[in-house]
Design a protein around this motif. Structure first.
Motif, PDB file in Angstrom:
ATOM      1  N   PHE A 171       0.816  -1.220   0.000  1.00  0.00           N
ATOM      2  CA  PHE A 171       0.000   0.000   0.000  1.00  0.00           C
ATOM      3  C   PHE A 171       0.851   1.272   0.000  1.00  0.00           C
ATOM      4  O   PHE A 171       0.316   2.368   0.117  1.00  0.00           O
ATOM      5  CB  PHE A 171      -0.941  -0.004   1.205  1.00  0.00           C
ATOM      6  N   LEU A 172       2.153   1.131  -0.098  1.00  0.00           N
ATOM      7  CA  LEU A 172       3.021   2.306  -0.157  1.00  0.00           C
ATOM      8  C   LEU A 172       2.873   2.992  -1.503  1.00  0.00           C
ATOM      9  O   LEU A 172       2.554   2.340  -2.497  1.00  0.00           O
ATOM     10  CB  LEU A 172       4.477   1.879   0.073  1.00  0.00           C
ATOM     11  N   PRO A 173       3.103   4.311  -1.602  1.00  0.00           N
ATOM     12  CA  PRO A 173       3.529   5.206  -0.517  1.00  0.00           C
ATOM     13  C   PRO A 173       2.359   5.657   0.363  1.00  0.00           C
ATOM     14  O   PRO A 173       1.224   5.747  -0.094  1.00  0.00           O
ATOM     15  CB  PRO A 173       4.118   6.399  -1.264  1.00  0.00           C
ATOM     16  N   LEU A 174       2.669   5.933   1.629  1.00  0.00           N
ATOM     17  CA  LEU A 174       1.702   6.420   2.592  1.00  0.00           C
ATOM     18  C   LEU A 174       2.283   7.623   3.322  1.00  0.00           C
ATOM     19  O   LEU A 174       3.499   7.691   3.530  1.00  0.00           O
ATOM     20  CB  LEU A 174       1.369   5.327   3.618  1.00  0.00           C
ATOM     21  N   GLN A 175       1.430   8.554   3.705  1.00  0.00           N
ATOM     22  CA  GLN A 175       1.894   9.712   4.467  1.00  0.00           C
ATOM     23  C   GLN A 175       1.788   9.475   5.968  1.00  0.00           C
ATOM     24  O   GLN A 175       2.609   9.948   6.745  1.00  0.00           O
ATOM     25  CB  GLN A 175       1.111  10.968   4.081  1.00  0.00           C
ATOM     26  N   THR A 176       0.731   8.754   6.369  1.00  0.00           N
ATOM     27  CA  THR A 176       0.517   8.496   7.793  1.00  0.00           C
ATOM     28  C   THR A 176      -0.141   7.137   7.950  1.00  0.00           C
ATOM     29  O   THR A 176      -0.950   6.729   7.104  1.00  0.00           O
ATOM     30  CB  THR A 176      -0.342   9.595   8.428  1.00  0.00           C
ATOM     31  N   ILE A 177       0.185   6.417   9.020  1.00  0.00           N
ATOM     32  CA  ILE A 177      -0.385   5.103   9.243  1.00  0.00           C
ATOM     33  C   ILE A 177      -0.217   4.708  10.704  1.00  0.00           C
ATOM     34  O   ILE A 177       0.674   5.214  11.402  1.00  0.00           O
ATOM     35  CB  ILE A 177       0.283   4.039   8.327  1.00  0.00           C
ATOM     36  N   LYS A 178      -1.089   3.813  11.165  1.00  0.00           N
ATOM     37  CA  LYS A 178      -0.975   3.258  12.514  1.00  0.00           C
ATOM     38  C   LYS A 178      -0.683   1.767  12.406  1.00  0.00           C
ATOM     39  O   LYS A 178      -1.339   1.050  11.651  1.00  0.00           O
ATOM     40  CB  LYS A 178      -2.267   3.473  13.308  1.00  0.00           C
ATOM     41  N   LEU A 179       0.297   1.300  13.173  1.00  0.00           N
ATOM     42  CA  LEU A 179       0.656  -0.107  13.203  1.00  0.00           C
ATOM     43  C   LEU A 179       0.368  -0.680  14.584  1.00  0.00           C
ATOM     44  O   LEU A 179       0.629  -0.036  15.597  1.00  0.00           O
ATOM     45  CB  LEU A 179       2.147  -0.299  12.885  1.00  0.00           C
ATOM     46  N   ASP A 180      -0.165  -1.896  14.595  1.00  0.00           N
ATOM     47  CA  ASP A 180      -0.402  -2.567  15.866  1.00  0.00           C
ATOM     48  C   ASP A 180      -0.185  -4.053  15.653  1.00  0.00           C
ATOM     49  O   ASP A 180      -0.030  -4.529  14.524  1.00  0.00           O
ATOM     50  CB  ASP A 180      -1.815  -2.281  16.375  1.00  0.00           C
ATOM     51  N   MET A 181      -0.177  -4.803  16.761  1.00  0.00           N
ATOM     52  CA  MET A 181       0.016  -6.249  16.703  1.00  0.00           C
ATOM     53  C   MET A 181      -1.110  -6.931  17.467  1.00  0.00           C
ATOM     54  O   MET A 181      -1.715  -6.346  18.364  1.00  0.00           O
ATOM     55  CB  MET A 181       1.360  -6.649  17.321  1.00  0.00           C
ATOM     56  N   THR A 182      -1.397  -8.167  17.104  1.00  0.00           N
ATOM     57  CA  THR A 182      -2.339  -8.953  17.881  1.00  0.00           C
ATOM     58  C   THR A 182      -1.660  -9.404  19.173  1.00  0.00           C
ATOM     59  O   THR A 182      -0.431  -9.541  19.218  1.00  0.00           O
ATOM     60  CB  THR A 182      -2.802 -10.182  17.082  1.00  0.00           C
ATOM     61  N   PRO A 183      -2.426  -9.625  20.240  1.00  0.00           N
ATOM     62  CA  PRO A 183      -1.811 -10.034  21.515  1.00  0.00           C
ATOM     63  C   PRO A 183      -0.993 -11.316  21.418  1.00  0.00           C
ATOM     64  O   PRO A 183      -0.043 -11.511  22.176  1.00  0.00           O
ATOM     65  CB  PRO A 183      -3.021 -10.200  22.445  1.00  0.00           C
ATOM     66  N   ASP A 184      -1.366 -12.205  20.472  1.00  0.00           N
ATOM     67  CA  ASP A 184      -0.656 -13.480  20.335  1.00  0.00           C
ATOM     68  C   ASP A 184       0.334 -13.468  19.169  1.00  0.00           C
ATOM     69  O   ASP A 184       0.714 -14.520  18.642  1.00  0.00           O
ATOM     70  CB  ASP A 184      -1.659 -14.614  20.140  1.00  0.00           C
ATOM     71  N   ALA A 185       0.788 -12.299  18.757  1.00  0.00           N
ATOM     72  CA  ALA A 185       1.655 -12.178  17.584  1.00  0.00           C
ATOM     73  C   ALA A 185       2.980 -12.910  17.782  1.00  0.00           C
ATOM     74  O   ALA A 185       3.514 -12.996  18.886  1.00  0.00           O
ATOM     75  CB  ALA A 185       1.908 -10.705  17.276  1.00  0.00           C
ATOM     76  N   ASP A 186       3.505 -13.425  16.677  1.00  0.00           N
ATOM     77  CA  ASP A 186       4.824 -14.059  16.659  1.00  0.00           C
ATOM     78  C   ASP A 186       5.874 -12.963  16.503  1.00  0.00           C
ATOM     79  O   ASP A 186       5.945 -12.291  15.474  1.00  0.00           O
ATOM     80  CB  ASP A 186       4.886 -15.041  15.489  1.00  0.00           C
ATOM     81  N   LEU A 187       6.714 -12.787  17.520  1.00  0.00           N
ATOM     82  CA  LEU A 187       7.682 -11.691  17.533  1.00  0.00           C
ATOM     83  C   LEU A 187       9.110 -12.185  17.331  1.00  0.00           C
ATOM     84  O   LEU A 187      10.068 -11.490  17.667  1.00  0.00           O
ATOM     85  CB  LEU A 187       7.581 -10.921  18.857  1.00  0.00           C
ATOM     86  N   THR A 188       9.255 -13.384  16.765  1.00  0.00           N
ATOM     87  CA  THR A 188      10.589 -13.958  16.624  1.00  0.00           C
ATOM     88  C   THR A 188      11.366 -13.371  15.446  1.00  0.00           C
ATOM     89  O   THR A 188      12.588 -13.443  15.420  1.00  0.00           O
ATOM     90  CB  THR A 188      10.495 -15.483  16.456  1.00  0.00           C
ATOM     91  N   ALA A 189      10.663 -12.801  14.472  1.00  0.00           N
ATOM     92  CA  ALA A 189      11.348 -12.255  13.293  1.00  0.00           C
ATOM     93  C   ALA A 189      12.084 -10.967  13.637  1.00  0.00           C
ATOM     94  O   ALA A 189      11.786 -10.288  14.623  1.00  0.00           O
ATOM     95  CB  ALA A 189      10.341 -12.008  12.171  1.00  0.00           C
TER      96      ALA A 189
END
Length: 313
Positions: A171-189
């Motif tokens: 979806f780029l390019p973007l001027q503004t955006i909000k990022l969030d994660m699910t509570p059970d997200a895989d954070l190993t990457a």
């Protein structure tokens, strides 16, 4: 409410507010499908959601919102045809009260676009947050863009750093955006590829579930950064502030805001600005946190040279 149809027969006037204004959100959405009258009644209750959150999986889509009284709504196809999935009517199911599997039926809704438009009207939201829950999603990127062509994409929700990057870059390019994660997200990457992907976005917000660490924050290169911080304490914050202000990290920064939740210190919030600690001329660091003795008792705060000033009204 256990049976809307039975209830409708018992009430002479479908427009009676005493009937439909007692519904929770899931009940109201079911009620809104009965007729144009009930749809208009449901819309006029003003059950407003800031965004519609769509989770795109391998074999289905799921709609969620911030409303606690609305169960997730699942969309799936009995015999999906990948070539024209958007033109086929989905099966729509949710849970209402004690019934874990309630079908939403609207024969005149011939495709997924009709359902998105309906829920958008009832919940008064034209803003969409997207999440990929599988590397092989039921919709391709072109279909996702077509489905939400008349809506504003305001954010992405990650089940992993990799899937979040994979979706956002389309979806780029973007001027503004909000990022969030699910509570059970895989954070190993590794976080670095995602930090690189968002580098060209002027203004970025990280939601309250996003596991922002001090090390990852050093990799963010955006001009305006807002963090809804549920766990980072003032002790950590000041350690990071000193290290970042003396490093070469993020020379593009214009404004950084970190917002602590109310339960971090006290109930009454006041706004403070860090004083005499600036990365470059014209850069600001703003910390929203409650005015309380607990905050001022932190030794790192006492050791700063004129640590806070109260903005003049």
């Amino acid at each position: 409410m256990t049976d809307i149809t039975e209830g409708m027969e018992a009430v002479p006037a479908q427009t009676d507010p005493d009937f439909y204004k007692k519904f929770n959100t899931s009940e109201l959405l079911q009620y809104s499908l009965l007729s144009p009258i009930t749809k208009n009644n449901a819309r006029r209750t003003w059950q407003v959601c800031p965004s519609l959150n769509f989770y795109i999986g391998q074999d289905s889509l799921t709609l969620r919102t911030i409303r606690d009284d609305m169960a997730p709504i699942k969309f799936f196809w009995s015999s999906p045809n990948p070539d024209n999935l958007l033109s086929e009517p989905p099966i729509v199911e949710t849970a209402i009260n004690e019934n874990p599997q309630v079908a939403f039926v609207k024969p005149e809704y011939k495709n997924m676009l009709h359902w998105v438009d309906h829920f958008s009207e009832i919940l008064h939201s034209k803003e969409i947050r997207l999440s990929l829950t599988s590397a092989e999603s039921i919709f391709g990127i072109d279909e996702i863009k077509m489905l939400f062509a008349n809506y504003k994409i305001v954010g992405f929700i990650g089940t992993s750093f990799n899937l979040l990057e994979q979706l956002l870059t389309q979806f780029l390019p973007l001027q503004t955006i909000k990022l969030d994660m699910t509570p059970d997200a895989d954070l190993t990457a590794d976080f670095q590829p995602l930090a690189n992907a968002i580098r060209g976005i002027d203004e970025i917000m990280f939601g309250k579930e996003f596991p922002m660490t001090l090390e990852n924050l050093k990799e963010v290169r955006n001009e305006t950064i807002t963090i809804l911080c549920p766990s980072m304490g003032l002790r950590e914050l000041n350690a990071w502030l000193r290290s970042w202000s003396s490093s070469e990290s993020n020379r593009n920064l214009v404004d950084l805001q970190i917002r602590f939740p109310a339960e971090t210190f006290a109930r009454d919030y006041r706004r403070f600005v860090f004083h005499r600690i600036q990365f470059l001329v014209g850069q600001n660091f703003i910390c929203n946190y409650p005015y309380s003795s607990k905050a001022w008792d932190y030794e790192p705060m006492k050791s700063l040279d004129g640590p806070f000033i109260m903005p003049q009204p």
